[in-house]
Design a protein around this motif. Structure first.
Motif, PDB file in Angstrom:
ATOM      1  N   ALA A 160     -13.394 -28.501  -4.846  1.00  0.00           N
ATOM      2  CA  ALA A 160     -14.406 -27.623  -5.442  1.00  0.00           C
ATOM      3  C   ALA A 160     -13.929 -26.187  -5.571  1.00  0.00           C
ATOM      4  CB  ALA A 160     -15.684 -27.664  -4.597  1.00  0.00           C
ATOM      5  N   GLY A 161     -12.721 -25.921  -5.074  1.00  0.00           N
ATOM      6  CA  GLY A 161     -12.177 -24.573  -5.160  1.00  0.00           C
ATOM      7  C   GLY A 161     -12.692 -23.623  -4.094  1.00  0.00           C
ATOM      8  N   ARG A 162     -13.350 -24.148  -3.064  1.00  0.00           N
ATOM      9  CA  ARG A 162     -13.883 -23.294  -2.005  1.00  0.00           C
ATOM     10  C   ARG A 162     -12.864 -23.056  -0.901  1.00  0.00           C
ATOM     11  NH1 ARG A 162     -16.490 -20.909  -5.010  1.00  0.00           N
ATOM     12  NH2 ARG A 162     -17.293 -19.747  -3.218  1.00  0.00           N
ATOM     13  N   ARG A 211     -14.286 -34.095   4.376  1.00  0.00           N
ATOM     14  CA  ARG A 211     -15.194 -33.028   3.940  1.00  0.00           C
ATOM     15  C   ARG A 211     -14.413 -31.813   3.432  1.00  0.00           C
ATOM     16  NH1 ARG A 211     -18.817 -34.942   2.003  1.00  0.00           N
ATOM     17  NH2 ARG A 211     -17.869 -36.936   2.352  1.00  0.00           N
ATOM     18  N   LEU A 212     -13.337 -31.459   4.138  1.00  0.00           N
ATOM     19  CA  LEU A 212     -12.538 -30.306   3.722  1.00  0.00           C
ATOM     20  C   LEU A 212     -11.827 -30.579   2.402  1.00  0.00           C
ATOM     21  CD1 LEU A 212     -10.977 -29.137   7.121  1.00  0.00           C
ATOM     22  CD2 LEU A 212     -13.025 -28.271   5.958  1.00  0.00           C
ATOM     23  N   ALA A 213     -11.389 -31.818   2.194  1.00  0.00           N
ATOM     24  CA  ALA A 213     -10.738 -32.174   0.925  1.00  0.00           C
ATOM     25  C   ALA A 213     -11.684 -31.934  -0.243  1.00  0.00           C
ATOM     26  CB  ALA A 213     -10.288 -33.630   0.958  1.00  0.00           C
ATOM     27  N   ALA A 239      -5.520 -29.221   7.946  1.00  0.00           N
ATOM     28  CA  ALA A 239      -6.565 -28.203   8.011  1.00  0.00           C
ATOM     29  C   ALA A 239      -7.648 -28.607   9.012  1.00  0.00           C
ATOM     30  CB  ALA A 239      -7.174 -27.996   6.623  1.00  0.00           C
ATOM     31  N   ALA A 240      -8.030 -29.882   8.997  1.00  0.00           N
ATOM     32  CA  ALA A 240      -9.032 -30.364   9.945  1.00  0.00           C
ATOM     33  C   ALA A 240      -8.526 -30.230  11.380  1.00  0.00           C
ATOM     34  CB  ALA A 240      -9.371 -31.827   9.639  1.00  0.00           C
ATOM     35  N   PHE A 257     -10.040 -19.587  10.608  1.00  0.00           N
ATOM     36  CA  PHE A 257      -9.793 -20.696   9.683  1.00  0.00           C
ATOM     37  C   PHE A 257      -9.858 -20.216   8.228  1.00  0.00           C
ATOM     38  CE2 PHE A 257     -11.285 -24.246   7.072  1.00  0.00           C
ATOM     39  CZ  PHE A 257     -10.306 -25.203   7.355  1.00  0.00           C
ATOM     40  N   LEU A 258     -10.860 -19.417   7.892  1.00  0.00           N
ATOM     41  CA  LEU A 258     -11.002 -18.968   6.510  1.00  0.00           C
ATOM     42  C   LEU A 258      -9.942 -17.933   6.127  1.00  0.00           C
ATOM     43  CD1 LEU A 258     -14.888 -18.826   6.109  1.00  0.00           C
ATOM     44  CD2 LEU A 258     -13.279 -20.480   5.129  1.00  0.00           C
ATOM     45  N   ARG A 259      -9.426 -17.200   7.120  1.00  0.00           N
ATOM     46  CA  ARG A 259      -8.308 -16.310   6.812  1.00  0.00           C
ATOM     47  C   ARG A 259      -7.097 -17.108   6.395  1.00  0.00           C
ATOM     48  NH1 ARG A 259      -8.596 -10.931   8.885  1.00  0.00           N
ATOM     49  NH2 ARG A 259     -10.589 -10.536   9.942  1.00  0.00           N
ATOM     50  N   ALA A 260      -6.962 -18.313   6.975  1.00  0.00           N
ATOM     51  CA  ALA A 260      -5.815 -19.155   6.651  1.00  0.00           C
ATOM     52  C   ALA A 260      -6.058 -20.025   5.421  1.00  0.00           C
ATOM     53  CB  ALA A 260      -5.466 -20.046   7.846  1.00  0.00           C
ATOM     54  N   TYR A 261      -7.270 -20.534   5.275  1.00  0.00           N
ATOM     55  CA  TYR A 261      -7.540 -21.531   4.246  1.00  0.00           C
ATOM     56  C   TYR A 261      -8.529 -21.108   3.174  1.00  0.00           C
ATOM     57  CZ  TYR A 261      -4.994 -24.944   7.064  1.00  0.00           C
ATOM     58  OH  TYR A 261      -4.011 -25.616   7.755  1.00  0.00           O
ATOM     59  N   GLY A 262      -9.161 -19.963   3.335  1.00  0.00           N
ATOM     60  CA  GLY A 262     -10.132 -19.523   2.341  1.00  0.00           C
ATOM     61  C   GLY A 262      -9.460 -19.108   1.049  1.00  0.00           C
TER      62      GLY A 262
END
Length: 208
Positions: A160-162, A153-155, A171-172, A202-207
């Motif tokens: 999608a660039g999100r 799902r994360l891939a 990441a998972a 998580f979004l601070r790291a991967y957003g």
């Protein structure tokens, strides 16, 4: 004539499957309540609503009951967790992932800390000497398969660039650790608070 025979055989097969499931459910309940040593087949039969010989017709001994009951519960728990993760499938390509990730985080925290999930972990570890591979099997079905589903799902969110480009499996893993880690140190914390904090980090790291 053949249709009637087929229907009868189908009912028999379904009845046997249902009885076996009732036995496994009853065994898990009794083992969770009493532990392996104190549980007895008679009590399991009573919990399942079947006669004691019926238990032995489906599973030959107490060891088989224990192993298969814990594995069946692990399968059920794993399926529940994957169903939570699959909610990310419907995220629109142009939408902010925070809300759906938060929804998944809250759902996973409930699944991680459910009574059945705690019982499965305890039962898998309690008899590690007698069933050395059971903890590995439980981990595969309740943790690793969920990580794999989440990575997929994360891939898609990355494509999608999100989310920023990354290793989706890593990441998972980070997302799941952010959820499960605090349960060890703050078991009484509100799940929504833990979930919101995990998504924020998580979004601070991967957003993006």
């Amino acid at each position: 004539m053949s249709s009637e025979v087929s229907t009868g055989a189908g009912r028999t097969a379904r009845g046997r499957i249902e009885r076996r499931q009732a036995i496994l459910d009853g065994a898990f309940t009794v083992f969770a309540r009493r532990g392996y040593a104190q549980a007895c087949v008679k009590e399991i039969a009573q919990e399942a609503g079947v006669a004691k010989p019926t238990v032995y017709n489906h599973l030959t001994d107490k060891e088989s009951l224990y192993r298969e009951a814990v594995e069946a519960a692990a399968d059920r728990i794993g399926a529940q967790r994957i169903a939570v993760v699959e909610q990310l499938r419907d995220v629109a390509a142009d939408s902010d992932p925070r809300a759906p990730l938060t929804m998944v985080a809250h759902g996973l925290l409930q699944a991680f800390d459910s009574e059945d999930a705690r019982a499965v972990r305890q039962l898998a570890c309690a008899q590690a000497a007698q069933f050395p591979d059971l903890a590995v099997t439980v981990r595969e079905r309740t943790a690793l398969q969920v990580r794999c589903a989440l990575a997929d799902r994360l891939a898609r969110l990355v494509l999608a660039g999100r989310l920023r480009p990354c290793d989706p499996e890593l990441a998972a893993e980070h997302f799941l650790v952010l959820l499960t880690g605090p349960l060890e140190y703050r078991p009484d914390a509100a799940p929504d608070t833990l979930g919101d904090a995990a998504v924020d980090i998580f979004l601070r790291a991967y957003g993006t």
